[in-house]
Design a protein around this motif. Structure first.
Motif, mmCIF file in Angstrom:
data_model
loop_
_atom_site.group_PDB
_atom_site.id
_atom_site.type_symbol
_atom_site.label_atom_id
_atom_site.label_comp_id
_atom_site.label_asym_id
_atom_site.label_seq_id
_atom_site.Cartn_x
_atom_site.Cartn_y
_atom_site.Cartn_z
ATOM 1 N N ALA A 149 62.630 39.622 51.324
ATOM 2 C CA ALA A 149 62.823 38.827 52.543
ATOM 3 C C ALA A 149 64.102 39.244 53.262
ATOM 4 O O ALA A 149 64.112 39.389 54.496
ATOM 5 C CB ALA A 149 62.849 37.340 52.206
ATOM 6 N N ASN A 150 65.173 39.474 52.524
ATOM 7 C CA ASN A 150 66.435 39.913 53.144
ATOM 8 C C ASN A 150 66.295 41.304 53.763
ATOM 9 O O ASN A 150 66.844 41.567 54.837
ATOM 10 C CB ASN A 150 67.574 39.891 52.133
ATOM 11 N N MET A 151 65.558 42.185 53.096
ATOM 12 C CA MET A 151 65.310 43.513 53.647
ATOM 13 C C MET A 151 64.573 43.392 54.984
ATOM 14 O O MET A 151 64.924 44.056 55.961
ATOM 15 C CB MET A 151 64.481 44.348 52.665
ATOM 16 N N ASN A 152 63.571 42.530 55.032
ATOM 17 C CA ASN A 152 62.810 42.348 56.262
ATOM 18 C C ASN A 152 63.699 41.835 57.396
ATOM 19 O O ASN A 152 63.616 42.321 58.528
ATOM 20 C CB ASN A 152 61.638 41.398 56.031
ATOM 21 N N VAL A 153 64.556 40.884 57.088
ATOM 22 C CA VAL A 153 65.472 40.341 58.103
ATOM 23 C C VAL A 153 66.464 41.420 58.538
ATOM 24 O O VAL A 153 66.773 41.555 59.725
ATOM 25 C CB VAL A 153 66.187 39.085 57.574
ATOM 26 N N HIS A 154 66.958 42.199 57.599
ATOM 27 C CA HIS A 154 67.875 43.307 57.883
ATOM 28 C C HIS A 154 67.208 44.304 58.827
ATOM 29 O O HIS A 154 67.811 44.760 59.804
ATOM 30 C CB HIS A 154 68.282 43.966 56.556
ATOM 31 N N ASN A 155 65.947 44.625 58.559
ATOM 32 C CA ASN A 155 65.212 45.551 59.421
ATOM 33 C C ASN A 155 65.068 44.977 60.837
ATOM 34 O O ASN A 155 65.247 45.695 61.822
ATOM 35 C CB ASN A 155 63.831 45.857 58.833
ATOM 36 N N ALA A 156 64.745 43.695 60.931
ATOM 37 C CA ALA A 156 64.584 43.057 62.246
ATOM 38 C C ALA A 156 65.915 43.050 63.004
ATOM 39 O O ALA A 156 65.958 43.312 64.212
ATOM 40 C CB ALA A 156 64.037 41.645 62.086
ATOM 41 N N TYR A 157 66.994 42.757 62.312
ATOM 42 C CA TYR A 157 68.319 42.728 62.927
ATOM 43 C C TYR A 157 68.661 44.078 63.566
ATOM 44 O O TYR A 157 69.052 44.160 64.735
ATOM 45 C CB TYR A 157 69.368 42.353 61.870
ATOM 46 N N HIS A 158 68.490 45.144 62.787
ATOM 47 C CA HIS A 158 68.838 46.464 63.302
ATOM 48 C C HIS A 158 67.843 46.945 64.360
ATOM 49 O O HIS A 158 68.217 47.720 65.245
ATOM 50 C CB HIS A 158 68.992 47.472 62.167
ATOM 51 N N THR A 159 66.619 46.476 64.298
ATOM 52 C CA THR A 159 65.659 46.810 65.351
ATOM 53 C C THR A 159 66.131 46.229 66.680
ATOM 54 O O THR A 159 66.017 46.882 67.728
ATOM 55 C CB THR A 159 64.251 46.288 65.004
ATOM 56 N N GLY A 160 66.670 45.027 66.649
ATOM 57 C CA GLY A 160 67.237 44.439 67.861
ATOM 58 C C GLY A 160 68.346 45.303 68.430
ATOM 59 O O GLY A 160 68.450 45.497 69.647
ATOM 60 N N GLN A 161 69.179 45.853 67.547
ATOM 61 C CA GLN A 161 70.246 46.742 68.007
ATOM 62 C C GLN A 161 69.668 48.013 68.628
ATOM 63 O O GLN A 161 70.146 48.486 69.663
ATOM 64 C CB GLN A 161 71.164 47.120 66.842
ATOM 65 N N ILE A 162 68.644 48.561 67.981
ATOM 66 C CA ILE A 162 67.999 49.774 68.494
ATOM 67 C C ILE A 162 67.467 49.524 69.907
ATOM 68 O O ILE A 162 67.681 50.336 70.817
ATOM 69 C CB ILE A 162 66.874 50.243 67.542
ATOM 70 N N LEU A 163 66.814 48.405 70.093
ATOM 71 C CA LEU A 163 66.258 48.087 71.413
ATOM 72 C C LEU A 163 67.367 47.902 72.448
ATOM 73 O O LEU A 163 67.249 48.369 73.587
ATOM 74 C CB LEU A 163 65.382 46.844 71.337
ATOM 75 N N TYR A 164 68.424 47.253 72.049
ATOM 76 C CA TYR A 164 69.541 47.029 72.965
ATOM 77 C C TYR A 164 70.153 48.365 73.399
ATOM 78 O O TYR A 164 70.421 48.586 74.581
ATOM 79 C CB TYR A 164 70.586 46.127 72.304
ATOM 80 N N ILE A 165 70.345 49.258 72.451
ATOM 81 C CA ILE A 165 70.908 50.577 72.758
ATOM 82 C C ILE A 165 69.956 51.360 73.650
ATOM 83 O O ILE A 165 70.379 51.995 74.629
ATOM 84 C CB ILE A 165 71.235 51.351 71.458
ATOM 85 N N ARG A 166 68.682 51.320 73.350
ATOM 86 C CA ARG A 166 67.706 52.040 74.177
ATOM 87 C C ARG A 166 67.678 51.486 75.595
ATOM 88 O O ARG A 166 67.541 52.241 76.559
ATOM 89 C CB ARG A 166 66.316 51.985 73.547
ATOM 90 N N LYS A 167 67.819 50.194 75.715
ATOM 91 C CA LYS A 167 67.855 49.596 77.055
ATOM 92 C C LYS A 167 69.116 50.050 77.801
ATOM 93 O O LYS A 167 69.058 50.380 78.987
ATOM 94 C CB LYS A 167 67.781 48.075 76.957
ATOM 95 N N GLN A 168 70.243 50.089 77.110
ATOM 96 C CA GLN A 168 71.486 50.565 77.736
ATOM 97 C C GLN A 168 71.355 52.018 78.173
ATOM 98 O O GLN A 168 71.874 52.405 79.216
ATOM 99 C CB GLN A 168 72.655 50.442 76.760
#
Length: 179
Positions: A149-168
């Protein structure tokens, strides 16, 4: 609304409820962990999963960093590869590999030249995770559910960062799920 009430009346409310209950099995620890895993890896539900977030990005784009000195998409993908692989190896009773304890090293190993290999390896590791969760017995899942469960949340967290960077960077297609 009137049509729905009429339909339920015609079918019989109890019969309709029974049909719904028949088609949906009760949730299990395995089904919950697997569903959570899939939605953070490659099955888009409420948010964009990792696979969709890195899809179609070039090595040059993956290397771009915002001016605030955060990580690049490639570094974040490598970080996810590192931790998901390490945890999968541990789950499967294999050698986890060496780790100095310095989490910064889990980002720094990425290079533009390694982008395609990083994406491919991440895909293989995540396919391995999906199979491992699906094949695990209840005792194993009871022992590991917190880590998964923590791994899944960790993956989701960093995916948000990836999307934010791609948007920038201007290389995110909003039609893929995040405007």
């Amino acid at each position: 609304m009137y049509r729905l009430i009429l339909l339920l009346s015609c079918l019989g409310f109890q019969q309709a409820i029974a049909q719904v209950k028949e088609t949906k099995a009760p949730a299990t620890l395995k089904s919950v962990l697997l569903a959570q895993f899939k939605t953070t890896w490659n099955q888009q539900e409420w948010f964009v999963p990792v696979a969709k977030a890195i899809e179609g990005i070039t090595a040059e784009q993956a290397s771009w960093k915002p001016s605030d000195s955060s990580h690049s998409v490639g570094e974040l993908a490598y970080h996810l590869l590192f931790w998901n692989k390490r945890l999968l190896n541990d789950f499967n009773g294999k050698d986890k590999g060496t780790f100095s304890g310095n989490n910064n090293e889990t980002f720094d190993a990425f290079t533009e030249a390694s982008w395609n290999a990083t994406v491919e390896q991440l895909s293989q590791v995540m396919e391995g995770w999906e199979k491992a969760i699906a094949a695990a017995d209840d005792a194993k899942l009871q022992e590991w559910y917190g880590n998964i469960a923590n791994m899944n949340v960790h993956n989701a967290y960093h995916t948000g960062q990836i999307l934010y960077i791609r948007k920038q960077a201007g290389n995110w297609n909003a039609e893929k799920g995040v405007k």
